[in-house]
Motif scaffolding. Structure first.
Motif, PDB file in Angstrom:
ATOM      1  N   ALA A  65       6.935 -10.082  14.284  1.00 56.50           N
ATOM      2  CA  ALA A  65       8.298  -9.833  13.793  1.00 56.50           C
ATOM      3  C   ALA A  65       8.621 -10.737  12.612  1.00 56.50           C
ATOM      4  O   ALA A  65       9.264 -10.303  11.643  1.00 56.50           O
ATOM      5  N   TRP A  66       8.201 -11.993  12.684  1.00 55.80           N
ATOM      6  CA  TRP A  66       8.467 -12.941  11.610  1.00 55.80           C
ATOM      7  C   TRP A  66       7.812 -12.509  10.305  1.00 55.80           C
ATOM      8  O   TRP A  66       8.360 -12.701   9.216  1.00 55.80           O
ATOM      9  N   GLY A  67       6.634 -11.898  10.385  1.00 53.17           N
ATOM     10  CA  GLY A  67       5.916 -11.483   9.182  1.00 53.17           C
ATOM     11  C   GLY A  67       6.247 -10.083   8.714  1.00 53.17           C
ATOM     12  O   GLY A  67       5.722  -9.648   7.681  1.00 53.17           O
ATOM     13  N   ASN A  68       7.092  -9.364   9.442  1.00 51.52           N
ATOM     14  CA  ASN A  68       7.461  -7.993   9.075  1.00 51.52           C
ATOM     15  C   ASN A  68       8.504  -8.028   7.964  1.00 51.52           C
ATOM     16  O   ASN A  68       9.608  -8.531   8.145  1.00 51.52           O
ATOM     17  N   GLU A  69       8.148  -7.479   6.795  1.00 48.91           N
ATOM     18  CA  GLU A  69       9.062  -7.517   5.649  1.00 48.91           C
ATOM     19  C   GLU A  69      10.344  -6.735   5.909  1.00 48.91           C
ATOM     20  O   GLU A  69      11.424  -7.121   5.451  1.00 48.91           O
ATOM     21  N   LEU A  70      10.240  -5.633   6.639  1.00 47.33           N
ATOM     22  CA  LEU A  70      11.433  -4.848   6.950  1.00 47.33           C
ATOM     23  C   LEU A  70      12.388  -5.633   7.849  1.00 47.33           C
ATOM     24  O   LEU A  70      13.613  -5.577   7.672  1.00 47.33           O
ATOM     25  N   VAL A  71      11.824  -6.382   8.787  1.00 48.50           N
ATOM     26  CA  VAL A  71      12.655  -7.228   9.655  1.00 48.50           C
ATOM     27  C   VAL A  71      13.306  -8.336   8.835  1.00 48.50           C
ATOM     28  O   VAL A  71      14.485  -8.650   9.034  1.00 48.50           O
TER      29      VAL A  71
END
Length: 275
Positions: A65-71
């Motif tokens: 989640a931390w590395g998800n650009e959309l998040v």
């Protein structure tokens, strides 16, 4: 000689905890309320891809989640909207609270109080549809389709949430300090800046925190008002649930829950503060 009558023995006061079955009902209610939340938090640390099968402890999904650009984009957008909306709502709520508590009673005061708290009494989806209609007309007239609509909609919805703790703080404040300042020839602005504002500041901070949390967690109004590419974190999570459920959503939910609990705890501490 007749003995004096003894005073009647006072009956035992009613206590809801003594009702048969109260403890059982309370325990079942707490389990039904918090067991799903506890399950969500537990499976946020699941090492596997399944949300129903435990495969070991891991922080894998928090890293995903931390590395998800959309998040990341949705989180930044949520924070910007919540901070802006809470600031606007708190400023409006502060002026409204001063206008309804630091004045003599006047005709229509209860009507004004009801209008300020209208978003609390009307179903949220009704408010969302009304805002959608108004903003659609504004978009057609101006051509603007930016983030300002979300901020304005959240601010309008959050005003009563900021207003109630600020009003409660003002109602609990003694007027003698302000009266003494006026007797010492302080101007209304000096009285407000040096006496009223410092005393009501815990209520203002508590109201702004509550408005921030409400805006940060809002889904219904955001879904109706946002334009394409303006997903906040809650609406992003809703979209992911429609596609495929993974423990990444659990991890995001756990982080959002932690932030909400911290802010609400600070709200209650500040709201109980007395000087």
């Amino acid at each position: 000689m007749a003995e004096p009558a003894l005073p009647p023995t006072p009956g035992r006061r009613f206590a809801v905890r003594r009702i048969p079955g109260f403890a059982t009902i309370a325990a079942v209610s707490f389990v039904l309320l918090y067991a799903p939340i506890a399950t969500l938090v537990a499976y946020a640390f699941n090492a596997g891809d399944s949300i129903a099968l435990w495969e070991g402890f891991s922080l894998r999904w928090f890293a995903v989640a931390w590395g998800n650009e959309l998040v990341q984009e949705a989180t930044v957008r949520s924070l910007v909207v919540a901070a802006s909306a809470s600031a606007v709502a708190t400023a409006v709520a502060t002026m409204a609270a001063l206008g309804t508590t630091r004045t003599a009673p006047f005709p229509g005061g209860m009507l004004i109080y009801a209008l300020i708290n209208q978003p609390l009494m009307v179903p949220e989806i009704v408010t969302a549809v009304a805002l959608l209609i108004v903003f659609a007309m504004v978009k057609i007239a101006t051509g603007y389709s930016g983030l300002g609509y979300l901020i304005a909609a959240h601010a309008a919805f959050c005003v009563p949430f900021a207003y109630l703790p600020i009003r409660a703080r003002l109602e609990g404040m003694d007027l003698s300090y302000e009266t003494a300042a006026a007797d010492l020839y302080a101007t209304p602005w000096q009285t407000f800046r040096r006496i009223t504002l410092p005393l009501m500041s815990p209520g203002i901070v508590a109201g702004s925190m509550l408005a921030f949390v409400i805006s940060l967690d809002d889904v219904v109004i955001t879904e109706f008002v946002k334009s394409a590419g303006q997903d906040t974190l809650p609406t992003y999570m809703l979209g992911q649930l429609r596609r495929a459920v993974t423990p990444e959503v659990n991890a995001i939910s756990t982080a959002l829950l932690a932030v909400t609990v911290l802010l609400l705890s600070a709200f209650f501490v500040l709201n109980r503060q007395r000087r």
